[in-house]
Design a protein around this motif. Sequence first.
Motif, short mmCIF file in Angstrom:
data_model
loop_
_atom_site.label_atom_id
_atom_site.label_comp_id
_atom_site.label_asym_id
_atom_site.label_seq_id
_atom_site.Cartn_x
_atom_site.Cartn_y
_atom_site.Cartn_z
N GLY A 334 38.67 109.37 92.98
CA GLY A 334 38.57 108.27 93.92
C GLY A 334 37.61 107.17 93.53
O GLY A 334 37.64 106.09 94.13
N VAL A 335 36.75 107.44 92.54
CA VAL A 335 35.76 106.43 92.15
C VAL A 335 36.44 105.26 91.43
O VAL A 335 36.10 104.10 91.65
CB VAL A 335 34.66 107.05 91.27
CG1 VAL A 335 33.71 105.98 90.76
CG2 VAL A 335 33.90 108.11 92.06
N LEU A 336 37.39 105.57 90.58
CA LEU A 336 38.15 104.55 89.88
C LEU A 336 39.52 104.41 90.52
O LEU A 336 40.08 105.38 91.03
CB LEU A 336 38.31 104.91 88.40
CG LEU A 336 37.02 105.03 87.59
CD1 LEU A 336 37.34 105.44 86.15
CD2 LEU A 336 36.24 103.72 87.60
N LEU A 337 40.05 103.20 90.52
CA LEU A 337 41.40 103.01 91.01
C LEU A 337 42.37 103.81 90.15
O LEU A 337 42.19 103.90 88.93
CB LEU A 337 41.79 101.53 90.96
CG LEU A 337 40.99 100.58 91.87
CD1 LEU A 337 41.48 99.15 91.66
CD2 LEU A 337 41.11 100.98 93.32
N PRO A 338 43.38 104.41 90.75
CA PRO A 338 44.35 105.17 89.94
C PRO A 338 44.99 104.28 88.89
O PRO A 338 45.37 103.15 89.17
CB PRO A 338 45.38 105.62 90.98
CG PRO A 338 44.68 105.55 92.29
CD PRO A 338 43.70 104.41 92.18
N LYS A 339 45.10 104.80 87.68
CA LYS A 339 45.77 104.03 86.64
C LYS A 339 47.27 103.98 86.95
O LYS A 339 47.88 105.00 87.25
CB LYS A 339 45.57 104.69 85.26
CG LYS A 339 44.17 104.52 84.71
CD LYS A 339 44.08 105.10 83.30
CE LYS A 339 42.68 104.94 82.72
NZ LYS A 339 42.58 105.49 81.36
N PRO A 340 47.84 102.79 86.90
CA PRO A 340 49.29 102.70 87.15
C PRO A 340 50.08 103.34 86.01
O PRO A 340 49.54 103.58 84.92
CB PRO A 340 49.53 101.19 87.21
CG PRO A 340 48.42 100.61 86.39
CD PRO A 340 47.23 101.50 86.59
N SER A 341 51.33 103.59 86.26
CA SER A 341 52.18 104.22 85.25
C SER A 341 52.61 103.26 84.16
O SER A 341 53.16 103.67 83.13
CB SER A 341 53.43 104.81 85.93
OG SER A 341 54.16 103.78 86.60
N TYR A 342 52.35 101.96 84.36
CA TYR A 342 52.75 100.95 83.39
C TYR A 342 51.55 100.49 82.57
O TYR A 342 50.48 101.10 82.62
CB TYR A 342 53.44 99.80 84.10
CG TYR A 342 52.70 99.25 85.30
CD1 TYR A 342 51.69 98.30 85.15
CD2 TYR A 342 53.02 99.66 86.58
CE1 TYR A 342 51.00 97.80 86.23
CE2 TYR A 342 52.33 99.16 87.68
CZ TYR A 342 51.34 98.22 87.50
OH TYR A 342 50.66 97.74 88.59
N ALA A 343 51.72 99.40 81.84
CA ALA A 343 50.70 98.90 80.91
C ALA A 343 49.35 98.71 81.60
O ALA A 343 49.25 98.08 82.66
CB ALA A 343 51.15 97.57 80.31
#
Length: 347
Positions: A334-343
């Motif tokens: 939760g500290v970092l925004l979730p990395k998206p599945s794209y670039a």
Amino acid sequence: MRVKLAIISFTTAIPVLLAGCGSGDEAAGTAAAGESSTINIGFLAPAPRNDGGFTQYALAGVQAAVDADPKLKLTSIVDNASESQEQIEGLQSLAAKNKVVVADGAVLNKAVAVVAPKYPDTHFVLIASDLEALADNVSSVTVAVGLNAMVAGAVASNESKSKKIGMIAGPEVPSSTAWYYGMAQGAKIENPQTQVAQAYTNDYNDVGKAKQAAEAMIANGVDQILSDLDSGSEGIYQAADGKAGTGVYNVFALHCDENKNIIGSGIVNWSDVLKTAVTEAAAGKLASGAISFGLKSGALSFQFCPGKGTDEQKALAEKITKDISDGTVTPGDGVLLPKPSYAFEQR
């Protein structure tokens, strides 16, 4: 009273000098005859442009990009677009007349997802949030605010007598919950017994709601509060004034002169982030997908107000900043925004 949605073109208090919006016959992003090399830029935000916080700093960054390049022109501002339909209509109006459109706010991700496919020749720069799926003409720009929150949480924990600290934000969006999770992790590093509360007013500028949330926290023993709000921070200041020993922490910038209880701030240099993003977007160099600015980019830092912070707290802030930067401390869930599945690009 909330201002009616409009595309506004006049000098503002930021200050920002705007040219006319142009006629509906002009191609998107193209200025009048004789100025075909001009790249028009539009800006939309859900909050007032002079909110003293996130929106004002972002708009200043856009203006800085325009000031640095004579080919760029900030033609149109839509602010106070708080409702979803206003946001969609505002983005459509801007996209029809501008080559680059800045959507300044995490709550705008759904509106951008609706509007961007209709205007493939316009580059949308979405600030503080990601899209659910890649769009070729959208760059989502975020900062890793949770890293700053870790430092703030450790300092607040050290300052707290009750070992109860809290965070108050507007809408419950990932960029705000990151402040909570970061504070919680940083506090546990300083003292595993520290408890961290969170509250959401669903409005960055409502002073009354912020005061009510802060008073409720203080009644439950919280004596250090981080404000992830804009002008709504005044409500937290009022609540802190009513309870001696309550410390307050800001985000984005230092506001030390606004209240005697402010200890420091998790600085986010949104102005520099927006200047970089707009400059690159106008030059066709801002990649589509997600871009996150972190500690290494210089966009983040924790700073104390003059005369505030003990030597121990300053050393603690430096140590945690170093440990995060060199990987000794790994951000938790939760500290970092979730990395998206794209670039995705981390700066």
